[in-house]
Design an enzyme around this catalytic site. Structure first.
Site, PDB file in Angstrom:
ATOM      1  N   ARG A  94       0.816  -1.210   0.000  1.00 50.43           N
ATOM      2  CA  ARG A  94       0.000   0.000   0.000  1.00 50.43           C
ATOM      3  C   ARG A  94       0.852   1.262   0.000  1.00 50.43           C
ATOM      4  O   ARG A  94       0.434   2.300  -0.470  1.00 50.43           O
ATOM      5  CB  ARG A  94      -0.906  -0.026   1.243  1.00 50.43           C
ATOM      6  CG  ARG A  94      -1.899   1.094   1.295  1.00 50.43           C
ATOM      7  CD  ARG A  94      -2.437   1.240   2.701  1.00 50.43           C
ATOM      8  NE  ARG A  94      -3.488   0.283   3.011  1.00 50.43           N
ATOM      9  CZ  ARG A  94      -3.884   0.030   4.265  1.00 50.43           C
ATOM     10  NH1 ARG A  94      -3.331   0.623   5.279  1.00 50.43           N
ATOM     11  NH2 ARG A  94      -4.841  -0.833   4.484  1.00 50.43           N
ATOM     12  N   TYR A  95       2.043   1.150   0.582  1.00 54.14           N
ATOM     13  CA  TYR A  95       2.957   2.291   0.646  1.00 54.14           C
ATOM     14  C   TYR A  95       4.195   1.952  -0.177  1.00 54.14           C
ATOM     15  O   TYR A  95       4.627   0.806  -0.192  1.00 54.14           O
ATOM     16  CB  TYR A  95       3.376   2.552   2.099  1.00 54.14           C
ATOM     17  CG  TYR A  95       2.215   2.748   3.049  1.00 54.14           C
ATOM     18  CD1 TYR A  95       1.527   3.950   3.083  1.00 54.14           C
ATOM     19  CD2 TYR A  95       1.808   1.720   3.897  1.00 54.14           C
ATOM     20  CE1 TYR A  95       0.467   4.124   3.966  1.00 54.14           C
ATOM     21  CE2 TYR A  95       0.741   1.894   4.772  1.00 54.14           C
ATOM     22  CZ  TYR A  95       0.081   3.096   4.800  1.00 54.14           C
ATOM     23  OH  TYR A  95      -0.972   3.266   5.669  1.00 54.14           O
ATOM     24  N   ARG A  98       7.311   0.046   1.740  1.00 55.05           N
ATOM     25  CA  ARG A  98       7.183  -1.114   2.634  1.00 55.05           C
ATOM     26  C   ARG A  98       6.026  -2.005   2.212  1.00 55.05           C
ATOM     27  O   ARG A  98       5.031  -1.514   1.673  1.00 55.05           O
ATOM     28  CB  ARG A  98       7.018  -0.672   4.091  1.00 55.05           C
ATOM     29  CG  ARG A  98       5.882   0.304   4.358  1.00 55.05           C
ATOM     30  CD  ARG A  98       6.237   1.164   5.594  1.00 55.05           C
ATOM     31  NE  ARG A  98       5.129   1.964   6.104  1.00 55.05           N
ATOM     32  CZ  ARG A  98       4.774   3.160   5.628  1.00 55.05           C
ATOM     33  NH1 ARG A  98       5.388   3.690   4.590  1.00 55.05           N
ATOM     34  NH2 ARG A  98       3.789   3.832   6.178  1.00 55.05           N
ATOM     35  N   CYS A 107      -3.338 -17.498  14.280  1.00 50.98           N
ATOM     36  CA  CYS A 107      -2.947 -16.664  15.415  1.00 50.98           C
ATOM     37  C   CYS A 107      -2.947 -17.534  16.670  1.00 50.98           C
ATOM     38  O   CYS A 107      -3.648 -18.535  16.730  1.00 50.98           O
ATOM     39  CB  CYS A 107      -3.950 -15.526  15.624  1.00 50.98           C
ATOM     40  SG  CYS A 107      -4.038 -14.385  14.248  1.00 50.98           S
ATOM     41  N   CYS A 111      -8.722 -12.591  18.451  1.00 53.87           N
ATOM     42  CA  CYS A 111      -9.289 -11.436  19.131  1.00 53.87           C
ATOM     43  C   CYS A 111     -10.674 -11.179  18.553  1.00 53.87           C
ATOM     44  O   CYS A 111     -10.853 -11.169  17.339  1.00 53.87           O
ATOM     45  CB  CYS A 111      -8.393 -10.227  18.912  1.00 53.87           C
ATOM     46  SG  CYS A 111      -6.655 -10.617  19.240  1.00 53.87           S
ATOM     47  N   CYS A 114     -10.914  -8.364  15.933  1.00 55.22           N
ATOM     48  CA  CYS A 114      -9.877  -8.338  14.898  1.00 55.22           C
ATOM     49  C   CYS A 114     -10.363  -7.725  13.587  1.00 55.22           C
ATOM     50  O   CYS A 114     -11.422  -8.085  13.079  1.00 55.22           O
ATOM     51  CB  CYS A 114      -9.390  -9.758  14.621  1.00 55.22           C
ATOM     52  SG  CYS A 114      -8.194  -9.830  13.276  1.00 55.22           S
ATOM     53  N   ARG A 116      -8.999  -8.209  10.758  1.00 51.61           N
ATOM     54  CA  ARG A 116      -8.847  -9.190   9.683  1.00 51.61           C
ATOM     55  C   ARG A 116      -9.622 -10.467  10.002  1.00 51.61           C
ATOM     56  O   ARG A 116      -9.275 -11.539   9.532  1.00 51.61           O
ATOM     57  CB  ARG A 116      -7.372  -9.547   9.485  1.00 51.61           C
ATOM     58  CG  ARG A 116      -6.534  -8.416   8.954  1.00 51.61           C
ATOM     59  CD  ARG A 116      -5.417  -8.921   8.035  1.00 51.61           C
ATOM     60  NE  ARG A 116      -4.666  -7.788   7.540  1.00 51.61           N
ATOM     61  CZ  ARG A 116      -3.567  -7.305   8.140  1.00 51.61           C
ATOM     62  NH1 ARG A 116      -3.083  -7.889   9.214  1.00 51.61           N
ATOM     63  NH2 ARG A 116      -2.950  -6.254   7.627  1.00 51.61           N
ATOM     64  N   ASP A 275     -11.460  -0.627  13.972  1.00 50.30           N
ATOM     65  CA  ASP A 275     -11.903  -0.658  12.577  1.00 50.30           C
ATOM     66  C   ASP A 275     -13.324  -1.222  12.469  1.00 50.30           C
ATOM     67  O   ASP A 275     -13.846  -1.809  13.406  1.00 50.30           O
ATOM     68  CB  ASP A 275     -10.940  -1.518  11.756  1.00 50.30           C
ATOM     69  CG  ASP A 275      -9.561  -0.893  11.673  1.00 50.30           C
ATOM     70  OD1 ASP A 275      -9.477   0.290  11.283  1.00 50.30           O
ATOM     71  OD2 ASP A 275      -8.571  -1.581  12.004  1.00 50.30           O
ATOM     72  N   ASP A 312      -7.313   3.714  10.554  1.00 54.62           N
ATOM     73  CA  ASP A 312      -7.109   3.188   9.211  1.00 54.62           C
ATOM     74  C   ASP A 312      -8.350   3.555   8.399  1.00 54.62           C
ATOM     75  O   ASP A 312      -9.446   3.084   8.675  1.00 54.62           O
ATOM     76  CB  ASP A 312      -6.921   1.666   9.268  1.00 54.62           C
ATOM     77  CG  ASP A 312      -5.784   1.217   8.376  1.00 54.62           C
ATOM     78  OD1 ASP A 312      -5.815   1.574   7.176  1.00 54.62           O
ATOM     79  OD2 ASP A 312      -4.878   0.530   8.860  1.00 54.62           O
ATOM     80  N   LYS A 319      -3.302   4.447   7.160  1.00 53.39           N
ATOM     81  CA  LYS A 319      -3.451   4.952   8.526  1.00 53.39           C
ATOM     82  C   LYS A 319      -3.187   6.452   8.564  1.00 53.39           C
ATOM     83  O   LYS A 319      -2.225   6.925   7.971  1.00 53.39           O
ATOM     84  CB  LYS A 319      -2.425   4.262   9.433  1.00 53.39           C
ATOM     85  CG  LYS A 319      -2.745   2.807   9.699  1.00 53.39           C
ATOM     86  CD  LYS A 319      -1.784   2.197  10.695  1.00 53.39           C
ATOM     87  CE  LYS A 319      -0.762   1.281  10.081  1.00 53.39           C
ATOM     88  NZ  LYS A 319      -1.222   0.256   9.184  1.00 53.39           N
TER      89      LYS A 319
HETATM   90  C1  LIG Z   1      -0.155  -0.654   8.821  1.00 57.49           C
HETATM   91  C2  LIG Z   1       0.405  -1.018   7.525  1.00 57.49           C
HETATM   92  C3  LIG Z   1       1.762  -0.835   7.237  1.00 57.49           C
HETATM   93  C4  LIG Z   1       2.729  -0.255   8.225  1.00 57.49           C
HETATM   94  O1  LIG Z   1       2.456   1.076   8.448  1.00 57.49           O
HETATM   95  P1  LIG Z   1       3.409   1.938   9.403  1.00 57.49           P
HETATM   96  O2  LIG Z   1       2.700   3.223   9.516  1.00 57.49           O
HETATM   97  O3  LIG Z   1       4.732   2.019   8.725  1.00 57.49           O
HETATM   98  O4  LIG Z   1       3.510   1.190  10.697  1.00 57.49           O
HETATM   99  C5  LIG Z   1       2.222  -1.185   5.995  1.00 57.49           C
HETATM  100  N1  LIG Z   1       1.402  -1.708   5.067  1.00 57.49           N
HETATM  101  C6  LIG Z   1       0.089  -1.900   5.302  1.00 57.49           C
HETATM  102  C7  LIG Z   1      -0.753  -2.460   4.233  1.00 57.49           C
HETATM  103  C8  LIG Z   1      -0.446  -1.568   6.543  1.00 57.49           C
HETATM  104  O5  LIG Z   1      -1.748  -1.777   6.784  1.00 57.49           O
HETATM  105  S1  SF4 Z   2      -5.833  -8.863  16.084  1.00 52.82           S
HETATM  106 FE1  SF4 Z   2      -6.391 -10.403  14.546  1.00 52.82          FE
HETATM  107  S2  SF4 Z   2      -4.479 -10.850  13.455  1.00 52.82           S
HETATM  108 FE2  SF4 Z   2      -3.932  -9.892  15.424  1.00 52.82          FE
HETATM  109  S3  SF4 Z   2      -3.645 -11.613  16.868  1.00 52.82           S
HETATM  110 FE3  SF4 Z   2      -5.749 -10.882  17.096  1.00 52.82          FE
HETATM  111  S4  SF4 Z   2      -6.915 -12.256  15.721  1.00 52.82           S
HETATM  112 FE4  SF4 Z   2      -4.755 -12.401  15.087  1.00 52.82          FE
END
Ligand SMILES: *Cc1c(COP(=O)(O)O)cnc(C)c1O
Ligand code: SF4
Length: 344
Positions: A94-95, A98, A107, A111, A114, A116, A275, A312, A319
């Site tokens: 996305r960036y 990174r 996991c 959670c 979560c 995801r 989220d 986010d 974010k």
């Molecule tokens: C959160 C996230 C990151 C890391 O973001 P930072 O602000 O550098 O911690 C990188 N890629 C994705 C897709 C993310 O959701």
């Molecule tokens: S927040 Fe989601 S991805 Fe992170 S440990 Fe909990 S269940 Fe796993």
């Protein structure tokens, strides 16, 4: 040992009933939740849960409830829009500088809030060797990528051998400077942070571990020792927490959490606004309320302990810091009592 201190992880409604953490009458409801969302509670976390108290902050994070069966119209399966930024399986880009690499969907705990939750679970397929190689080739071919963030799922549920292979492969990519792992394992399953795991994380790159925790009670003696092993091996640690209704949505609880990180030599990094994940309405609070809490932290805690409060943006926009703002009309607002009298 009490009924609620099991020796292995609880992974089903039947396990929860057997451990005394759910009533037999709740089975039908919990089975319905389990049909949608994975369940796991490690012995370390199960032991912290006060049975029969649904308001317990550890229970709220990990024990499934019927509230999860209700999805509100604003909730989405992919609340932060990972899918539209996934050029190849297991990778989110996305960036420019990174990428997120997700070698597993498993996991140690699941959670209930979560973001995801539609993707994670023991059934979710991990990357096989060819898929992992393809994801790493994607990184290798793009010199603009300077950082690989291992996420998931939780990468530290993988064996030390597999983690070691991934870290070693990234080590060979010249333009990558930083490797980051996002994990709950050091606190929720501290036994995994053994000598082999610490050795597997040894690399020429700058490797960081970002620890996810939301309440000071998660910091058990064994968990703190696991963090000390990582930091002692020269691995800098950062924190991430989610601001959650009924878990940490008051300033004293947040203060205790942030002090716990700091005492473990873990620099607070992010405090996430919750989220719009399905079935998580009971955890959400308003941004204004979050800003009010974060503003109060400023006056109560060392600058070292201050996390950045972020949201986010739905739809894959990433974010963004969401305040609070301290400057108003050319003047500085009293940031939550910083300017108060100090008793000497
Ligand atoms: C959160 C996230 C990151 C890391 O973001 P930072 O602000 O550098 O911690 C990188 N890629 C994705 C897709 C993310 O959701
Ligand atoms: S927040 Fe989601 S991805 Fe992170 S440990 Fe909990 S269940 Fe796993």
């Amino acid at each position: 040992m009490t009924a609620h201190a099991p020796r292995r992880s609880l992974r089903s409604p039947a396990d929860l009933v057997a451990a005394g953490l759910a009533t037999p009458q709740a089975r039908d409801t919990l089975d319905a939740v389990a049909a949608h969302y994975a369940i796991a509670i490690t012995p370390e976390m199960a032991e912290l849960i006060a049975p029969g108290d649904p308001g317990d902050p550890i229970a709220r994070q990990f024990l499934p409830t019927d509230a999860e069966l209700v999805t509100t119209p604003d909730e989405r399966a992919d609340p932060i829009g990972d899918a539209r930024h996934s050029p190849i399986k297991g990778l989110v880009h996305r960036y420019p500088d990174r990428v997120l690499l997700k070698p597993t969907h498993a996991c140690p705990v699941y959670c209930r809030f979560c973001f995801r939750r539609e993707m994670v679970g023991p059934g979710g397929e991990a990357l096989d060797a060819a898929e992992l190689a393809a994801a790493l080739d994607y990184v290798r071919a793009r010199p603009a990528i300077r950082e690989v963030i291992l996420s998931g799922g939780d990468p530290l549920v993988l064996s030390a051998r597999r983690i070691g292979e991934i870290v070693a492969a990234i080590d060979t990519i010249e333009h990558v400077d930083v490797v980051r792992l996002h994990s709950r394992v050091p606190l929720v399953d501290p036994g995994r942070i053994d000598d082999a795991m610490v050795a597997a994380l040894n690399t020429r790159k700058a490797l960081f571990v970002v620890l996810h925790a939301n309440h000071a009670r998660e910091f058990t003696p064994a968990g703190r020792a696991a963090c000390a092993r990582l930091v002692g091996a020269g691995i800098p640690m950062l924190s991430q927490s989610v601001l959650l209704r009924g878990v940490n949505d008051d300033v004293a609880t947040l203060e205790a959490l942030l002090r716990s990180f700091l005492a473990c030599r873990i620099k607070p990094y992010y405090l996430h606004h919750p989220d719009l994940a399905p079935g998580t309405a009971g955890f959400r609070l308003g941004i204004e309320e979050g800003q009010r809490l974060v503003r109060q932290l400023r006056g109560r805690l060392s600058g070292l302990a201050q996390p950045l409060y972020v949201l986010d943006i739905p739809g894959g926009h990433g974010k963004v810091p969401v305040g609070p703002g301290y400057l108003r009309d050319g003047g500085v607002e009293d940031p939550g009592g910083t300017l108060h009298e100090i008793d000497r």
